[in-house]
Scaffold this motif. Structure first.
Motif, PDB file in Angstrom:
ATOM      1  N   PRO A   1       0.796  -1.236   0.000  1.00 42.43           N
ATOM      2  CA  PRO A   1       0.000   0.000   0.000  1.00 42.43           C
ATOM      3  C   PRO A   1       0.826   1.282   0.000  1.00 42.43           C
ATOM      4  O   PRO A   1       0.433   2.265  -0.642  1.00 42.43           O
ATOM      5  N   LEU A   2       1.971   1.309   0.681  1.00 42.04           N
ATOM      6  CA  LEU A   2       2.814   2.519   0.666  1.00 42.04           C
ATOM      7  C   LEU A   2       3.365   2.784  -0.727  1.00 42.04           C
ATOM      8  O   LEU A   2       3.458   3.934  -1.171  1.00 42.04           O
ATOM      9  N   VAL A   3       3.735   1.713  -1.434  1.00 45.39           N
ATOM     10  CA  VAL A   3       4.263   1.859  -2.793  1.00 45.39           C
ATOM     11  C   VAL A   3       3.147   2.259  -3.747  1.00 45.39           C
ATOM     12  O   VAL A   3       3.341   3.110  -4.625  1.00 45.39           O
ATOM     13  N   ARG A   4       1.969   1.669  -3.574  1.00 47.28           N
ATOM     14  CA  ARG A   4       0.832   2.070  -4.415  1.00 47.28           C
ATOM     15  C   ARG A   4       0.486   3.539  -4.205  1.00 47.28           C
ATOM     16  O   ARG A   4       0.130   4.250  -5.157  1.00 47.28           O
TER      17      ARG A   4
ATOM     18  N   ALA B   1       2.176   8.376   5.641  1.00 54.31           N
ATOM     19  CA  ALA B   1       1.430   8.505   4.381  1.00 54.31           C
ATOM     20  C   ALA B   1       1.719   9.845   3.719  1.00 54.31           C
ATOM     21  O   ALA B   1       2.001   9.914   2.512  1.00 54.31           O
ATOM     22  N   GLN B   2       1.656  10.917   4.498  1.00 50.98           N
ATOM     23  CA  GLN B   2       1.921  12.242   3.931  1.00 50.98           C
ATOM     24  C   GLN B   2       3.399  12.393   3.572  1.00 50.98           C
ATOM     25  O   GLN B   2       3.750  13.086   2.610  1.00 50.98           O
ATOM     26  N   GLU B   3       4.248  11.738   4.330  1.00 49.00           N
ATOM     27  CA  GLU B   3       5.683  11.750   4.022  1.00 49.00           C
ATOM     28  C   GLU B   3       5.930  11.101   2.662  1.00 49.00           C
ATOM     29  O   GLU B   3       6.724  11.595   1.850  1.00 49.00           O
ATOM     30  N   VAL B   4       5.241   9.992   2.403  1.00 47.37           N
ATOM     31  CA  VAL B   4       5.377   9.302   1.124  1.00 47.37           C
ATOM     32  C   VAL B   4       4.888  10.192  -0.021  1.00 47.37           C
ATOM     33  O   VAL B   4       5.546  10.296  -1.067  1.00 47.37           O
ATOM     34  N   ILE B   5       3.763  10.834   0.157  1.00 44.20           N
ATOM     35  CA  ILE B   5       3.209  11.712  -0.883  1.00 44.20           C
ATOM     36  C   ILE B   5       4.198  12.820  -1.229  1.00 44.20           C
ATOM     37  O   ILE B   5       4.491  13.077  -2.408  1.00 44.20           O
ATOM     38  N   GLN B   6       4.738  13.465  -0.214  1.00 39.85           N
ATOM     39  CA  GLN B   6       5.684  14.560  -0.448  1.00 39.85           C
ATOM     40  C   GLN B   6       6.938  14.072  -1.166  1.00 39.85           C
ATOM     41  O   GLN B   6       7.396  14.669  -2.146  1.00 39.85           O
TER      42      GLN B   6
END
Length: 465
Positions: free
Chosen positions: A301-304, A360-365
């Protein structure tokens, strides 16, 4: 006309009598095999000799070809400047390669005087060309030369480029011989120049078996980690050479293999028959597409989330965290997003400590930063999305260490600080085998030159694919 012969030649300069002297006894098997290869090549009477080397100007996105009417080279850097070459180059053939490659969307760079000066390249023949050429000229082969340097393109593109060479030969009505110049693993023994890795032997055995049985598709199934651990320089030239034989039934012979000095040397001959068989090109691309699709379907899910963020950004849309956060997404931590395209890094940016409300927000950024703002690369484009593989590293809190001995490049990442300079290297990276390598690369990334007042930190990561 078409391809009349192909072969694999290693290229240790010590094969040259004026360089190897007594050490040549340790490569006598290779020496005798190369003489046989030269005899077979000469008997095929090619109009053009194509040699593919890994040691010329290598580009990440293109194949380079030296483009001068006359090319020279010598073994001066190996203590034998008097062993030299002055070679006639088939410019007509090279010009047609560039034109046909452009039509087939494969980038080829012709390296004339202007381009050599631009890229600070000598424009001379490299030893990957000259070692096999020494044997061929000794046997009286006088066909003009086309010296090609492999590129870091996907293997399927390299294979298709090889097929293109044969297409050009037919168009110009010239018989060609294609020689892949390359050594196998450089890590067979503790005395090996690239250090020892037990996987070197595994790689060589696999490759030699595949060539002996002419199992072309097997080379495309090689584990990228195995290739990296082997420390080879021959796979890409081999794939181009095999591409030149695409669509033909081939008689293959591994003439010799030995591994003195910790480096694998294989000599092989490939003689095409008149019998045509189906091309493998479409099949190889389909297998690659299926393989990448399978990876995408199994993404964490983090990669998706990272992939969706990149896709949304390309459409001008913002990405929000999922309404239902997984346990990994809820915590606060530093995160790195790494993007690769066909095994080559395409972008990597992250944070050593949390800067957002949650992972999650860290991944998006960081997905946006890695895909579009990594200064080492052009921004990712929409048509690349399906070709990308993505990993997300969630970092533990860094801990200070007193000595480099407390590092393990597989288990720990490292942070190097000196004043306001900071360099970071993630753990378990291809080609990083020692703490010393790890620290040196982290220093280089930070622009740290000396070891004065350096502080070291280590951290663990949880890597998601």
């Amino acid at each position: 006309m078409s391809i009349v012969f192909a072969g694999l030649s290693p290229h240790p300069p010590l094969l040259i009598p004026e360089i190897g002297r007594r050490d040549r006894e340790r490569v006598s098997l290779t020496d005798q095999a190369l003489k046989k290869l030269a005899g077979l090549l000469t008997q095929s009477k090619p109009d053009v000799l194509v040699i593919i080397s890994p040691h010329g100007p290598v580009f990440s996105d293109a194949i380079a070809i030296l483009h001068k009417h006359i090319l020279k080279g010598d073994f001066g850097q190996f203590g034998a400047p008097h062993v030299s070459f002055t070679e006639e180059i088939d410019l007509e053939f090279i010009t047609e390669i560039e034109k046909t490659s452009r039509e087939q969307d494969i980038m080829v760079v012709l390296m004339g005087d202007k381009e050599c000066k631009q890229y600070n390249i000598t424009g001379k023949l490299d030893h990957g060309v000259m070692v096999p050429l020494y044997y061929f000229r000794e046997f009286g082969l006088d066909a003009p030369l086309v010296p090609i340097t492999m590129g870091m393109l996907p293997y399927e593109d390299l294979y298709r480029f090889g097929a293109l060479l044969t297409k050009v030969s037919k168009k110009l009505d010239k018989k060609i011989a294609v020689i892949a110049s390359g050594d196998l693993s450089h890590r067979l023994t503790p005395e090996a120049p690239a250090g020892y890795n037990p996987h070197g032997k595994e790689f060589d055995e696999f490759l030699v078996k595949a060539l002996k049985k002419y199992k072309v598709e097997d080379l495309f199934e090689l584990d990228p980690k195995l290739i990296e651990k082997a420390g080879e320089c021959g796979l890409r030239p081999i794939i181009i050479m095999l591409g030149a034989l695409d669509g033909l039934e081939v008689d293959s012979e591994v003439i010799s293999y030995e591994g003195p000095f910790g480096v694998g040397y294989c000599v092989a001959a490939f003689t095409p028959t008149d019998k045509e068989i189906p091309s493998k090109i479409d099949l190889l691309y389909k297998k690659r597409s299926d393989r990448l699709k399978g990876i995408r379907e199994k993404e964490h899910p983090l990669v998706r989330l990272a992939r969706q963020t990149i896709a949304n950004h390309l459409e001008g849309k913002k990405t929000s965290p999922p309404e239902e956060l997984t346990p990994e997404m809820k915590k606060k931590a530093g995160v790195f997003v790494s993007i690769k395209k066909h095994g080559q890094l395409r972008g990597c940016i992250g944070t050593t400590a949390p800067t957002q409300e949650n992972v999650a927000q860290e991944v998006i950024q960081n997905a946006i930063s890695a895909a579009f703002y990594d200064p080492r690369f052009f921004p990712i484009e929409k048509d690349e999305l399906d070709e990308l593989t993505i990993s997300v590293d969630v970092l533990s809190e860094p801990e200070p260490i007193e000595s480099i001995k407390e590092l393990d490049p597989v288990r720990y990442g490292v942070i190097v600080k000196q004043g306001n300079k900071t360099g970071l290297l993630l753990p378990d990276l291809e080609g990083i085998d020692t703490p010393e390598q790890q620290v040196e690369i982290a220093k280089r990334k930070a622009g740290i030159i000396t070891d004065d007042n350096i502080k070291l930190y280590r951290f663990k990561v949880t890597r998601y694919h």
